[in-house]
Write an enzyme that holds these catalytic residues in place. Structure first.
Site, short mmCIF file in Angstrom:
data_model
loop_
_atom_site.label_atom_id
_atom_site.label_comp_id
_atom_site.label_asym_id
_atom_site.label_seq_id
_atom_site.Cartn_x
_atom_site.Cartn_y
_atom_site.Cartn_z
N TYR A 199 0.85 -1.18 0.00
CA TYR A 199 0.00 0.00 0.00
C TYR A 199 0.89 1.24 0.00
O TYR A 199 1.94 1.26 0.65
CB TYR A 199 -0.94 -0.01 1.21
CG TYR A 199 -1.89 -1.17 1.17
CD1 TYR A 199 -3.07 -1.11 0.44
CD2 TYR A 199 -1.57 -2.37 1.81
CE1 TYR A 199 -3.93 -2.21 0.37
CE2 TYR A 199 -2.42 -3.47 1.74
CZ TYR A 199 -3.59 -3.38 1.02
OH TYR A 199 -4.43 -4.46 0.94
N LEU A 200 0.47 2.24 -0.73
CA LEU A 200 1.32 3.41 -0.98
C LEU A 200 1.11 4.49 0.07
O LEU A 200 0.70 5.63 -0.24
CB LEU A 200 1.05 3.94 -2.40
CG LEU A 200 1.39 2.93 -3.50
CD1 LEU A 200 0.85 3.41 -4.84
CD2 LEU A 200 2.90 2.71 -3.58
N HIS A 201 1.41 4.16 1.31
CA HIS A 201 1.19 5.08 2.40
C HIS A 201 1.92 6.42 2.19
O HIS A 201 1.30 7.49 2.18
CB HIS A 201 1.68 4.47 3.72
CG HIS A 201 1.01 3.21 4.12
ND1 HIS A 201 1.18 2.04 3.43
CD2 HIS A 201 0.17 2.92 5.14
CE1 HIS A 201 0.48 1.07 4.01
NE2 HIS A 201 -0.15 1.59 5.05
N ASP A 202 3.23 6.35 2.07
CA ASP A 202 4.03 7.57 1.98
C ASP A 202 3.81 8.33 0.67
O ASP A 202 3.65 9.56 0.68
CB ASP A 202 5.51 7.25 2.17
CG ASP A 202 5.82 6.75 3.58
OD1 ASP A 202 4.92 6.77 4.44
OD2 ASP A 202 6.97 6.33 3.83
#
Length: 271
Positions: A199-202
């Site tokens: 998941y592309l949190h940052d």
């Protein structure tokens, strides 16, 4: 990354705090690798030479706290800080010179969870769990805060097959780096959640700083639990209909919805 992207001007790098405000250090080496980048040292060229060179950037002679304060003084309301880890450095800057840091325009924080469970415990998101005391200091700072938490971060999936397809279709140092640095991270989700990807949190937090219209937010009063036996690091947002906004006015803009399709399009454009 500097060798890969080759920016016209190298970034300023400064050394931050070595441990949380009052707690022992805690990291995610088991998820991101011992170097935090998927253990890049393991990758070799065909001739056996390292695919990635050793870091050569020298840190600033000033610590990260002083760099933050100097930037706040220089840019004031035009400065947006994007915080992608525990908030120890920002909290320490507030403790050192609160008035100066309060000049910044906004802090976009990757951290917390409002309506969804945590990811390091049932209650807490990782960054807030590592240093809940710092997170609470930042909540009380009076600085405009945008919280890009798990509510939206977990809606931005990147499947392994997409990453590998990008490398095949657009071979470059950047697409190769993305394949390599995400290997351990994606394997963690494969083994623990049955999703071979991540998941592309940052990146989502950075995207929100670039284009706030990607998300829908709610103004909330938020506290971070620092003493709970089972809830340390919990980001507790007051979502009651009868909440007292005079006593506890909203202190965060919490992102609760995201336009995933538009975000992923922006992500692909930028890489």
């Amino acid at each position: 990354m500097i060798d890969i992207v080759q920016p016209a001007h190298g970034p300023l790098v400064a050394k931050g705090c070595e441990k949380p405000l009052v707690r022992p250090p805690f990291n995610a080496a088991g998820i991101h690798g011992s170097d935090g980048l998927g253990e890049l040292f393991q990758f070799k060229h065909a001739d056996g030479s390292p695919r990635y060179s050793q870091l050569t950037v020298e840190p600033s002679s000033e610590d990260a706290i002083e760099v933050l304060l100097q930037a706040a003084q220089a840019y004031g309301n035009d400065l947006t800080i994007v915080a992608l880890g525990p908030l120890t450095n920002i909290a320490t800057a507030l403790q050192r010179d609160r008035a100066t840091l309060q000049q910044v325009g906004r802090i976009v924080i990757m951290g917390g969870a409002v309506k969804v469970p945590g990811n390091i415990s049932a209650a807490a998101e990782f960054n807030f769990f590592v240093d809940p005391d710092a997170a609470q200091v930042v909540m009380e700072s009076g600085i405009p805060l945008t919280l890009v938490g798990l509510d939206v971060a977990m809606r931005a999936p990147l499947p392994r097959q997409v990453v590998e397809a990008n490398l095949q279709q657009r071979p470059s140092k950047i697409t190769q780096f993305i394949v390599d640095c995400t290997g351990i991270y994606m394997a963690f989700y494969r083994d623990n959640e049955g999703f071979h990807g991540c998941y592309l949190h940052d990146p989502l937090a950075v995207a929100v700083a670039i284009d706030p219209s990607l998300v829908k937010t709610e103004s909330l009063y938020m506290m971070v639990e620092t003493e709970g036996r089972f809830t340390t690091g919990m980001s507790l947002a007051d979502r009651r209909d009868r909440r007292d906004e005079k006593t506890n006015p909203p202190n965060v803009e919490a992102c609760l919805e995201v336009d995933t399709e538009r975000f992923l399009k922006l992500f692909n454009q930028l890489i």
